[in-house]
Design a protein around this motif. Structure first.
Motif, short mmCIF file in Angstrom:
data_model
loop_
_atom_site.label_atom_id
_atom_site.label_comp_id
_atom_site.label_asym_id
_atom_site.label_seq_id
_atom_site.Cartn_x
_atom_site.Cartn_y
_atom_site.Cartn_z
N ASN A 346 57.29 2.00 14.32
CA ASN A 346 57.28 2.15 12.81
C ASN A 346 55.59 3.35 13.35
O ASN A 346 55.10 2.70 13.93
N SER A 354 59.19 5.44 7.48
CA SER A 354 60.69 5.29 7.13
C SER A 354 61.74 5.48 8.35
O SER A 354 61.22 6.59 8.68
N VAL A 383 58.65 -0.78 8.29
CA VAL A 383 59.45 -0.12 7.98
C VAL A 383 59.69 -0.64 6.30
O VAL A 383 59.88 -1.68 6.20
#
Length: 536
Positions: A346, A354, A383
């Protein structure tokens, strides 16, 4: 007699090397492009390339093609070595009838595809073509179908790399799309199904070739390409580098390649300092000491996950894939202790890390590619959620997110996760959680594993308590702090077996190396089946 025959052979070979003629070769160079043979020479190890089917030519006489006929029929095919590894290639020659694809042109490509498949070796398909040869009609369309069929048959069996160094339009686009990786060169590479004139006629939309299918468009908007380079020289160097991370086929594992500096440093300690590098001591080539400086303990503060990747991977080994597309997730090839790995991480710098539709697609495809070629997966988790909102829901975040879930669940290669900070809700599950099949899950001491963030949880769970309090903000802050201390720490998940071990950030690289060593002989007995109903 022999002298005459050998002389005739030399003349034929010379004619083949002339391709479309000196005038067209010069025109190719003026347009900023190399010729088909120059590209092959740049790509393969010196002196290793062997051409096949070089005397093949079109049999069509209609529309004056008998006067344009050239041995090789506009494509150079053969095999050689790249970094000592056998690799097959087809390289379209734009100097011969615009590199257009006809009956025998396509037959040559199909044959080299068959050879690569049978030998279980990678294939590189260099695209520089004006498209289907109209003069040959249905035979051209049939030729594309034969190529697509072989692309599909070889998918997941041998690495397939497409290179766009010229026009690639219409049906020709679908062969690269089926390949594992697409390389594209700026300014000269173009990909589109229908050209600007057709677009203008059909939908009354005005655009340039570059706006429609240039390298920048496919790197940033469509996500069609995986690597983009400014010139052909760096492009082919990139292909050579990528091949070093991949095995020749699904039957093999990638080779271990030790960094020279790492190896020498390790030997120096092993032999001269009497094995002082032991458990709980940082190895001399470990770069993780400053991870606590890179990753803020405040989960709302952003940082560049590429800095984390640089610390845990071998020096300068990370090769990012689709770096300009869906930047909220980072994927790419790297090495850890010489072992080829696939990184999925991420990126808190973009959309707070996200997951959305595009990042889910990007990650899913990369995960499945690594699984095909026995490349272990290392997942760095930070995340907050799947991206909320009507735009994502209407675009199909449910089906796109399902691809990522499917990819991680189906993958049988070693899968290791490191939860660095946030791991909330369904996005936590999707990022290679223990219950989705992760072999090892590490968490840093500041990791937050929960259904949602503390603020959101408190607002829902203690709505009445907050509304009845005299000082609502003070009560909310107190409840948030209590919730964090009680629930939002890695030890709760570790106590349930969802986290293998809570580790210090500085230990990350060594733990990953130890885990991969333990998992190197992992085997999973699957029920024989077809590929299943893969989410679209």
């Amino acid at each position: 007699m022999w002298k005459e025959r050998l002389s005739a052979l030399d003349k034929r070979r010379k004619r083949i090397l002339q391709a479309g003629g000196q005038d067209r070769i010069e025109k190719q160079h003026k347009s900023g492009k190399l010729t088909a043979r120059e590209r092959i020479e740049m790509l393969f190890d010196p002196g290793t390339f062997v051409e096949v089917d070089n005397f093949i030519e079109s049999r069509i006489d209609d529309f004056g093609l008998d006067k344009k006929r050239v041995p090789g029929d506009g494509v150079v095919t053969g095999y050689g070595e790249i970094g000592g590894k056998t690799v097959f290639v087809s390289s379209e020659d734009f100097t011969v009838i615009g590199g257009s694809l006809g009956e025998y042109h396509s037959m040559k490509i199909a044959r080299i595809q068959d050879m690569a498949y049978d030998m279980k070796a990678p294939i590189i398909m260099i695209n520089d073509s004006g498209g289907a040869r109209i003069e040959e009609g249905i035979d051209s369309l049939s030729g594309y179908a034969n190529i697509f069929l072989r692309n599909t048959k070889a998918s997941g069996v041998i690495p397939q790399i497409a290179v766009i160094v010229g026009p690639c339009s219409g049906g020709a686009c679908y062969s690269p799309a089926i390949c594992d990786y697409i390389f594209m060169v700026e300014d000269i590479g173009k990909m589109f199904i229908t050209g600007p004139q057709v677009v203008k006629t059909v939908v009354n939309e005005t655009c340039t070739v570059e706006e429609l299918g240039g390298a920048a468009v496919h790197a940033t908007k469509s996500g069609v390409t995986h690597f983009t380079y400014k010139d052909e020289e760096t492009c082919f160097a990139g292909i050579r580098k990528l091949l070093s991370y991949l095995p020749s086929s699904y039957l093999e594992k990638p080779k271990m390649i030790k960094d020279k500096e790492d190896t020498s440093a390790k030997k120096s300690l092993l032999y001269n300092l009497n094995n002082l590098v032991r458990r709980n001591k940082i190895e001399p080539y470990d770069h993780c000491e400053d991870l606590t400086d890179i990753v803020p303990d405040n989960s709302r503060k952003a940082y560049d996950v590429l800095d984390v990747i640089d610390r845990i991977c071998d020096k300068d080994s990370f090769m990012e894939v689709q770096k300009d597309f869906a930047k909220n997730i980072v994927v790419g090839h790297a090495r850890i202790g010489g072992q080829s790995v696939g990184i999925v991480a991420n990126q808190p710098m973009v959309l707070a890390g996200s997951l959305d539709c595009d990042s889910s697609d990007k990650a899913a495809r990369f995960i499945r590619t690594c699984d095909c070629y026995n490349i272990p997966l290392v997942v760095l988790v930070d995340v907050p959620a799947f991206m909320p909102g009507t735009a994502q829901e209407h675009k199909g975040i449910i089906r796109h997110g399902a691809k990522m879930l499917y990819a991680f669940s189906e993958a049988t290669v070693p899968k290791i996760s490191v939860i660095m900070r946030k791991a909330y809700g369904g996005a936590y599950i999707a990022m290679n959680s223990k219950n989705m099949g992760a072999d090892v899950v590490y968490a840093w001491p500041g990791a937050e594993i929960a259904v949602m963030g503390a603020e959101g949880a408190v607002n829902i769970a203690f709505k009445r308590t907050i509304s009845e309090a005299e000082n609502k903000e003070e009560t909310r802050e107190q409840l948030v702090q209590e919730y964090k201390e009680k629930f939002m720490n890695p030890y709760v998940a570790a106590s349930r077996g969802f986290v293998t071990e809570v580790i210090k950030p500085s230990e990350t690289r060594r733990r990953l190396m130890a885990a991969m060593k333990m998992l190197k002989n992992k085997q999973v007995a699957e029920i024989p089946k077809k590929h299943g109903n893969i989410p679209l």
